[in-house]
Motif scaffolding. Structure first.
Motif, short mmCIF file in Angstrom:
data_model
loop_
_atom_site.label_atom_id
_atom_site.label_comp_id
_atom_site.label_asym_id
_atom_site.label_seq_id
_atom_site.Cartn_x
_atom_site.Cartn_y
_atom_site.Cartn_z
N GLU A 46 0.82 -1.20 0.00
CA GLU A 46 0.00 0.00 0.00
C GLU A 46 0.86 1.26 0.00
O GLU A 46 1.98 1.27 0.50
N PHE A 47 0.29 2.30 -0.56
CA PHE A 47 0.94 3.60 -0.61
C PHE A 47 0.97 4.22 0.77
O PHE A 47 -0.01 4.13 1.53
N VAL A 48 2.10 4.88 1.09
CA VAL A 48 2.24 5.56 2.37
C VAL A 48 2.36 7.07 2.17
O VAL A 48 1.59 7.84 2.73
N ALA A 49 3.33 7.48 1.37
CA ALA A 49 3.57 8.91 1.16
C ALA A 49 4.43 9.09 -0.08
O ALA A 49 5.11 8.16 -0.49
N ALA A 50 4.38 10.30 -0.63
CA ALA A 50 5.21 10.61 -1.79
C ALA A 50 5.58 12.08 -1.78
O ALA A 50 4.85 12.91 -1.21
#
Length: 118
Positions: A46-50
């Motif tokens: 899953e995506f956390v931060a960018a």
């Protein structure tokens, strides 16, 4: 070709903090979007931060307000400051990078384990 190397993972207790680092090779680092993703056992990644080259950031709802992503282009490094850690944050954390204009991730690191005990 860009190589990404994560570091900073470890075993902590609920409420503790950790800072992950993603060190990149390559002269085009400043033009890349760098993202953090995580994968817990038995779950999908899953995506956390960018963070984009412009400095714009994005966070998953589950970490917004607790995690902060930042970048130091002079050091070719992106950081993920994780505060108020919870057991559900336990996962292997991966950084990934790609061209900001395309918002895609072409390169991935090997991952670093974060374990939060209750």
């Amino acid at each position: 070709q860009v190589q990404l190397v994560e570091s900073g993972g470890g075993l902590v207790q609920t409420g503790d903090s950790l800072r992950l680092s993603c060190a990149a090779s390559g002269r085009t680092f400043g033009s890349y979007v760098i993202g953090w993703f995580r994968q817990a056992p038995g779950k999908e990644r899953e995506f956390v931060a960018a963070i984009w080259s412009s400095g714009v950031t994005s966070y998953a709802n589950s970490v917004r307000g607790r995690f902060t992503i930042s970048r130091d282009n002079a050091k070719n490094t992106v950081y993920l400051q994780m505060n108020s850690l919870k057991p559900e944050d336990t996962a292997v954390y991966y950084c990934a990078g790609g061209p900001s204009f395309a918002s895609r991730y072409d390169y991935w690191g090997q991952g670093t384990q974060v374990t939060v005990s209750s």
